[in-house]
Design a protein around this motif. Sequence first.
Motif, PDB file in Angstrom:
ATOM      1  N   GLN A  12       0.839  -1.210   0.000  1.00  0.00           N
ATOM      2  CA  GLN A  12       0.000   0.000   0.000  1.00  0.00           C
ATOM      3  C   GLN A  12       0.867   1.251   0.000  1.00  0.00           C
ATOM      4  O   GLN A  12       0.607   2.203  -0.738  1.00  0.00           O
ATOM      5  N   GLU A  13       1.927   1.252   0.802  1.00  0.00           N
ATOM      6  CA  GLU A  13       2.847   2.391   0.848  1.00  0.00           C
ATOM      7  C   GLU A  13       3.554   2.575  -0.496  1.00  0.00           C
ATOM      8  O   GLU A  13       3.681   3.697  -0.988  1.00  0.00           O
ATOM      9  N   LEU A  14       4.017   1.470  -1.086  1.00  0.00           N
ATOM     10  CA  LEU A  14       4.719   1.551  -2.375  1.00  0.00           C
ATOM     11  C   LEU A  14       3.801   2.051  -3.489  1.00  0.00           C
ATOM     12  O   LEU A  14       4.241   2.784  -4.371  1.00  0.00           O
ATOM     13  N   LEU A  15       2.531   1.662  -3.447  1.00  0.00           N
ATOM     14  CA  LEU A  15       1.592   2.106  -4.480  1.00  0.00           C
ATOM     15  C   LEU A  15       1.336   3.606  -4.406  1.00  0.00           C
ATOM     16  O   LEU A  15       1.005   4.232  -5.402  1.00  0.00           O
ATOM     17  N   ALA A  16       1.509   4.177  -3.229  1.00  0.00           N
ATOM     18  CA  ALA A  16       1.325   5.618  -3.055  1.00  0.00           C
ATOM     19  C   ALA A  16       2.594   6.404  -3.374  1.00  0.00           C
ATOM     20  O   ALA A  16       2.576   7.635  -3.406  1.00  0.00           O
ATOM     21  N   SER A  17       3.682   5.709  -3.648  1.00  0.00           N
ATOM     22  CA  SER A  17       4.952   6.381  -3.932  1.00  0.00           C
ATOM     23  C   SER A  17       4.974   6.888  -5.373  1.00  0.00           C
ATOM     24  O   SER A  17       4.092   6.599  -6.167  1.00  0.00           O
ATOM     25  N   ASP A  38      -6.826  -1.797  -7.735  1.00  0.00           N
ATOM     26  CA  ASP A  38      -6.807  -0.795  -8.802  1.00  0.00           C
ATOM     27  C   ASP A  38      -5.411  -0.718  -9.420  1.00  0.00           C
ATOM     28  O   ASP A  38      -4.404  -0.676  -8.713  1.00  0.00           O
ATOM     29  N   GLY A  39      -5.365  -0.712 -10.735  1.00  0.00           N
ATOM     30  CA  GLY A  39      -4.095  -0.605 -11.450  1.00  0.00           C
ATOM     31  C   GLY A  39      -3.443  -1.938 -11.764  1.00  0.00           C
ATOM     32  O   GLY A  39      -2.420  -1.979 -12.451  1.00  0.00           O
ATOM     33  N   ALA A 100      -8.519  -8.058   3.710  1.00  0.00           N
ATOM     34  CA  ALA A 100      -8.640  -8.167   5.166  1.00  0.00           C
ATOM     35  C   ALA A 100      -8.071  -6.935   5.874  1.00  0.00           C
ATOM     36  O   ALA A 100      -8.532  -6.553   6.949  1.00  0.00           O
ATOM     37  N   HIS A 101      -7.081  -6.286   5.259  1.00  0.00           N
ATOM     38  CA  HIS A 101      -6.505  -5.066   5.823  1.00  0.00           C
ATOM     39  C   HIS A 101      -7.386  -3.843   5.557  1.00  0.00           C
ATOM     40  O   HIS A 101      -7.076  -2.745   6.012  1.00  0.00           O
ATOM     41  N   GLY A 102      -8.432  -4.022   4.771  1.00  0.00           N
ATOM     42  CA  GLY A 102      -9.339  -2.918   4.484  1.00  0.00           C
ATOM     43  C   GLY A 102      -8.876  -2.003   3.370  1.00  0.00           C
ATOM     44  O   GLY A 102      -9.411  -0.901   3.202  1.00  0.00           O
ATOM     45  N   PHE A 103      -7.878  -2.438   2.582  1.00  0.00           N
ATOM     46  CA  PHE A 103      -7.398  -1.615   1.485  1.00  0.00           C
ATOM     47  C   PHE A 103      -8.385  -1.656   0.327  1.00  0.00           C
ATOM     48  O   PHE A 103      -9.117  -2.634   0.135  1.00  0.00           O
ATOM     49  N   ALA A 104      -8.380  -0.609  -0.468  1.00  0.00           N
ATOM     50  CA  ALA A 104      -9.352  -0.441  -1.549  1.00  0.00           C
ATOM     51  C   ALA A 104      -9.213  -1.522  -2.620  1.00  0.00           C
ATOM     52  O   ALA A 104      -8.100  -1.926  -2.969  1.00  0.00           O
ATOM     53  N   VAL A 105     -10.354  -1.959  -3.118  1.00  0.00           N
ATOM     54  CA  VAL A 105     -10.421  -2.914  -4.225  1.00  0.00           C
ATOM     55  C   VAL A 105     -11.507  -2.466  -5.192  1.00  0.00           C
ATOM     56  O   VAL A 105     -12.428  -1.739  -4.818  1.00  0.00           O
ATOM     57  N   ASN A 106     -11.370  -2.876  -6.426  1.00  0.00           N
ATOM     58  CA  ASN A 106     -12.415  -2.659  -7.416  1.00  0.00           C
ATOM     59  C   ASN A 106     -13.269  -3.920  -7.455  1.00  0.00           C
ATOM     60  O   ASN A 106     -12.739  -5.024  -7.544  1.00  0.00           O
ATOM     61  N   CYS A 177      -8.828 -11.230 -22.169  1.00  0.00           N
ATOM     62  CA  CYS A 177      -7.538 -11.544 -21.562  1.00  0.00           C
ATOM     63  C   CYS A 177      -6.765 -12.484 -22.481  1.00  0.00           C
ATOM     64  O   CYS A 177      -6.781 -13.678 -22.322  1.00  0.00           O
ATOM     65  N   ASP A 178      -6.106 -11.876 -23.472  1.00  0.00           N
ATOM     66  CA  ASP A 178      -5.252 -12.646 -24.359  1.00  0.00           C
ATOM     67  C   ASP A 178      -3.893 -11.950 -24.408  1.00  0.00           C
ATOM     68  O   ASP A 178      -3.728 -10.834 -23.940  1.00  0.00           O
ATOM     69  N   THR A 179      -2.923 -12.617 -24.983  1.00  0.00           N
ATOM     70  CA  THR A 179      -1.562 -12.089 -24.988  1.00  0.00           C
ATOM     71  C   THR A 179      -1.466 -10.725 -25.648  1.00  0.00           C
ATOM     72  O   THR A 179      -0.837  -9.809 -25.108  1.00  0.00           O
ATOM     73  N   ALA A 180      -2.104 -10.563 -26.791  1.00  0.00           N
ATOM     74  CA  ALA A 180      -2.026  -9.284 -27.509  1.00  0.00           C
ATOM     75  C   ALA A 180      -2.595  -8.147 -26.674  1.00  0.00           C
ATOM     76  O   ALA A 180      -2.011  -7.055 -26.599  1.00  0.00           O
ATOM     77  N   THR A 181      -3.724  -8.387 -26.020  1.00  0.00           N
ATOM     78  CA  THR A 181      -4.348  -7.357 -25.180  1.00  0.00           C
ATOM     79  C   THR A 181      -3.454  -7.010 -23.995  1.00  0.00           C
ATOM     80  O   THR A 181      -3.254  -5.840 -23.672  1.00  0.00           O
ATOM     81  N   ILE A 182      -2.906  -8.034 -23.361  1.00  0.00           N
ATOM     82  CA  ILE A 182      -2.040  -7.805 -22.190  1.00  0.00           C
ATOM     83  C   ILE A 182      -0.791  -7.023 -22.588  1.00  0.00           C
ATOM     84  O   ILE A 182      -0.428  -6.040 -21.939  1.00  0.00           O
ATOM     85  N   VAL A 183      -0.119  -7.443 -23.640  1.00  0.00           N
ATOM     86  CA  VAL A 183       1.090  -6.749 -24.090  1.00  0.00           C
ATOM     87  C   VAL A 183       0.760  -5.311 -24.465  1.00  0.00           C
ATOM     88  O   VAL A 183       1.513  -4.381 -24.121  1.00  0.00           O
ATOM     89  N   ASN A 184      -0.367  -5.101 -25.132  1.00  0.00           N
ATOM     90  CA  ASN A 184      -0.800  -3.752 -25.492  1.00  0.00           C
ATOM     91  C   ASN A 184      -0.988  -2.888 -24.245  1.00  0.00           C
ATOM     92  O   ASN A 184      -0.553  -1.736 -24.204  1.00  0.00           O
ATOM     93  N   GLN A 185      -1.620  -3.435 -23.206  1.00  0.00           N
ATOM     94  CA  GLN A 185      -1.816  -2.693 -21.963  1.00  0.00           C
ATOM     95  C   GLN A 185      -0.479  -2.375 -21.291  1.00  0.00           C
ATOM     96  O   GLN A 185      -0.271  -1.274 -20.793  1.00  0.00           O
ATOM     97  N   LEU A 186       0.413  -3.345 -21.274  1.00  0.00           N
ATOM     98  CA  LEU A 186       1.706  -3.142 -20.624  1.00  0.00           C
ATOM     99  C   LEU A 186       2.546  -2.086 -21.336  1.00  0.00           C
ATOM    100  O   LEU A 186       3.290  -1.349 -20.694  1.00  0.00           O
ATOM    101  N   THR A 187       2.435  -1.995 -22.658  1.00  0.00           N
ATOM    102  CA  THR A 187       3.241  -1.030 -23.400  1.00  0.00           C
ATOM    103  C   THR A 187       2.624   0.360 -23.405  1.00  0.00           C
ATOM    104  O   THR A 187       3.342   1.345 -23.543  1.00  0.00           O
TER     105      THR A 187
END
Length: 194
Positions: A12-17, A38-39, A100-106, A177-187
């Motif tokens: 949680q701390e790292l995600l806020a960095s 999220d993210g 369980a820690h109460g952190f935000a989820v979608n 959720c296929d390879t092309a979609t994932i790679v596209n999102q990552l790039t």
Amino acid sequence: MTNATIDAATLQELLASTNPPRLIDVRTPAEFETLHIDGAYNVPLDLLREHRDEIVSHLDQHVVLICRSGQRATQAEQTLRQAGLTNVRILEGGITEWEAHGFAVNRGTQRWDLERQVRLVAGLIITVSVLLSFCVPHLEWVAVAIGAGLTVAALTNTCAMGMLLARLPYNRAGLTCDTATIVNQLTKTPHTQR
């Protein structure tokens, strides 16, 4: 090589960095749609295994692997390390611990998680085979085979039934959720070299 973990509070701390890690959720698309951080990117474990080199080439920053409890993330970590990625950690306790820690989820459409599906299918097969064994000789051996399979799954921290169930349309519904979609999102997502 032992796996490196990160607890929910530290993540949680790292995600806020200013330089957060990349979150890779290795659960099925249906599980991801039900609940995710999220993210996070959804890269199901079976797809990650099949296309690891292509996916690894787009993971140049620190990566945190997420699943329900940590088992599939551990398998994903082994796959990524075998492909040469060393900047990877596992969310300790998975999405279950995060929530369980109460952190935000979608939240999206609610579906049963894969582990619950395995318990249902295994229990049904065992119950039906034992009950029908009174009418059909030797059918109780099906129950023995499922019990043995569950024992092997526990000892090896893998689950053949879970991987089969993950391929069902119920678990593939929702997100593309296929390879092309994932790679596209990552790039497309801005990221920095670490």
